[in-house]
Design a protein around this motif. Sequence first.
Motif, PDB file in Angstrom:
ATOM      1  N   ALA A 212       0.860  -1.186   0.000  1.00 48.75           N
ATOM      2  CA  ALA A 212       0.000   0.000   0.000  1.00 48.75           C
ATOM      3  C   ALA A 212       0.897   1.237   0.000  1.00 48.75           C
ATOM      4  CB  ALA A 212      -0.923   0.001   1.217  1.00 48.75           C
ATOM      5  N   PRO A 213       0.390   2.372  -0.515  1.00 50.56           N
ATOM      6  CA  PRO A 213       1.217   3.580  -0.625  1.00 50.56           C
ATOM      7  C   PRO A 213       1.331   4.346   0.687  1.00 50.56           C
ATOM      8  CG  PRO A 213      -0.966   4.026  -1.478  1.00 50.56           C
ATOM      9  CD  PRO A 213      -0.945   2.563  -1.111  1.00 50.56           C
ATOM     10  N   VAL A 214       2.463   5.013   0.854  1.00 48.38           N
ATOM     11  CA  VAL A 214       2.698   5.932   1.965  1.00 48.38           C
ATOM     12  C   VAL A 214       2.675   7.348   1.401  1.00 48.38           C
ATOM     13  CG1 VAL A 214       4.311   6.703   3.734  1.00 48.38           C
ATOM     14  CG2 VAL A 214       4.055   4.258   3.255  1.00 48.38           C
ATOM     15  N   LEU A 215       1.902   8.231   2.014  1.00 42.52           N
ATOM     16  CA  LEU A 215       1.749   9.599   1.541  1.00 42.52           C
ATOM     17  C   LEU A 215       2.389  10.581   2.515  1.00 42.52           C
ATOM     18  CD1 LEU A 215      -2.029   9.445   0.521  1.00 42.52           C
ATOM     19  CD2 LEU A 215      -0.031   8.761  -0.831  1.00 42.52           C
ATOM     20  N   ASP A 216       2.831  11.727   1.985  1.00 41.98           N
ATOM     21  CA  ASP A 216       3.403  12.758   2.850  1.00 41.98           C
ATOM     22  C   ASP A 216       2.362  13.821   3.171  1.00 41.98           C
ATOM     23  OD1 ASP A 216       3.185  14.307   0.585  1.00 41.98           O
ATOM     24  OD2 ASP A 216       5.334  14.559   0.273  1.00 41.98           O
TER      25      ASP A 216
END
Length: 254
Positions: free
Chosen positions: A202-206
């Motif tokens: 799954a993606p990690v967002l800033d």
Amino acid sequence: MARTIQSLERAAAVLRLLAGGDRRLGLSDIASSIGLAKATTHGLLRTLQQEGFVEQDPRSGKYQLGAELLRLGNSYLDVHELRARALVWTDDLARSSGESAYLGVLHQQGVLIVHHVFRPDDSRQVLEVGAMQPLHSTALGKVLAAFDPVARNAVDDGELTAITGRTLTSREDFEREMVRVRALGWAADLEETWEGVASVAAPVLDRRRMPVGSVAITGAVERVVDDGAVRPHLVAAVRECARAVSRDLGAGRF
């Protein structure tokens, strides 16, 4: 002892000199400080300037560090902040899932593993920090390609090389996979990179809600997959880990 490259040593000396003070330096000052002829120093400065590592003030002609070094430094800090924020959450992910946990970031044409938590059992395992993985076949890479335009461009510019018999090599099939990943918010790799191995990521967002990496678990296909699909509790665990790291990076609740 390994030989060093003299031109790189000299360029590094120039950059360290410019980084050591709060004022611009002229050609003569730089040349005398690093012990080189003016002509040689000017050649180094011109090359560094072309690459964006050094800037020259148009009025005084003096030199200072360039914006490209700031960009590289921010990239270094971003990766280390991402890893620092993910340490506890990826430990929890490995423990709750019983599988190896990974944190990856886009690097050149692939995924760079920046953190790896071993599967919590007594089996022999090899640390994979620093390893590169493909973008088009791994769960880590698919997530980045689906949500990060830069990663997607890297995939579009490269080849969809067959790694196993299950690797997607058709542009049409890969595009359908990207649509599915964006709709679901996670990606899977079911023996597309390694025979007998499955992953979910799954993606990690800033804080800008931009993708800065991805988290995944990887394990034997019979443990990760049930009846042809990734086990739901593993998907939930990976997505919650990604959300937790994203919140710590300032992305807020999502």
